[in-house]
Enzyme design. Structure first.
Site, short mmCIF file in Angstrom:
data_model
loop_
_atom_site.label_atom_id
_atom_site.label_comp_id
_atom_site.label_asym_id
_atom_site.label_seq_id
_atom_site.Cartn_x
_atom_site.Cartn_y
_atom_site.Cartn_z
N GLU A 50 46.97 -1.29 28.48
CA GLU A 50 47.39 -1.66 29.83
C GLU A 50 47.52 -3.18 29.92
O GLU A 50 46.52 -3.88 30.10
CB GLU A 50 46.37 -1.20 30.86
N HIS B 287 38.28 -0.94 31.58
CA HIS B 287 39.47 -1.24 32.38
C HIS B 287 39.48 -2.73 32.73
O HIS B 287 38.44 -3.34 32.94
CB HIS B 287 39.47 -0.40 33.66
#
Length: 256
Positions: A167, A95
């Site tokens: 993302e 992430h």
């Protein structure tokens, strides 16, 4: 057809009582859904509470990070074996907050992906460019670099069975979501890299999520794109009504 997958990334939110209350509110809304896979990724301290609450449901349990080491003197770390023992099936890796705030390199992320697979976990491998990289026209190159490093050493079958989450860093937690058409273009490029490196079958099978300010009101537009297979949801996943609406939008899109 790829089954959509929607994952809730609670980040550093929710105590055990708050997690149980979320499930009490969310699960009745989820009960009638079909055609979508749902995963909840709470903080480590709430894994046991969520695992207990999900018993007998179709909703999967995931973690937000793990060590690439199997065991040892690594204070504060959690291994893949520990996650499996806690009931996890999925784990979010790479992430942008882990990369940016905690200095995780592409190589470290790749090592974690391989460790997760060794323990039978399904990685959700996150990739994405910053605003500066996007403005410089480097988005596809950045995504390619992060993707190939994260998948280094894997077989086509392993790649086909994991999950990739695109993302864009500039859209995470900012309220500024990526235009669905632009997200489709980025994700199609990611799928093309998978095809080039691991073959067309792996590329056709691997599920690729979009993440970044996903909300109930924009989920259908993302799911209308041919290469987007669900979402990795941050802030909107903290509210059971909002998260249920996002899951329902994914299910309805594939039912058409």
């Amino acid at each position: 057809m790829r089954t959509p997958i929607v994952a809730a990334n609670w980040k550093m939110h929710k105590t055990q009582p708050e997690a149980r209350q979320f499930l009490a509110d969310f699960l009745p809304r989820e009960a009638g859904m079909s055609g979508v896979e749902i995963v909840i990724c709470p903080p480590f301290t709430a894994l046991a509470a969520v695992a207990g609450g999900l018993t007998g449901t179709r909703v999967g349990l995931g973690a937000q990070n793990m060590s690439d080491k199997p065991s040892g003197a690594f204070t504060g770390e959690v291994s893949g074996a520990m996650l499996v023992d806690a009931g996890c099936r999925y784990v979010i890796l790479g992430h942008s907050e882990r990369r940016r705030l905690f200095g995780e390199s592409d190589e470290v992320v790749g090592a974690k992906v391989r460790a997760a697979l060794q323990h039978g976990l399904i990685p959700i491998l996150c990739i994405g460019e910053t605003l500066e990289e996007q403005q410089a026209g480097e988005a596809d190159a950045v995504n390619r670099r992060q993707l190939l490093a994260g998948l280094e050493g894997l077989t086509p079958e392993q790649v086909a069975n994991l999950v990739i989450a695109y993302e864009p860093v500039w859209a995470i937690g900012t309220g500024r979501n990526c235009d669905p058409g632009d997200a489709q273009a980025r994700i199609a490029a990611v799928r093309a890299v998978v095809a080039e490196a691991f073959g067309p079958e792996a590329a056709a099978r691997v599920r690729i999520q979009y993440g970044g300010s996903v909300k109930p009101e924009n989920m259908a537009a993302y799911m209308a794109q041919p290469d987007i297979d669900g979402a990795l949801v941050g802030g909107a996943s903290l509210d059971p009504t909002s998260f249920a609406a996002i899951c329902a939008a994914a299910a309805e899109a594939r039912a058409r």
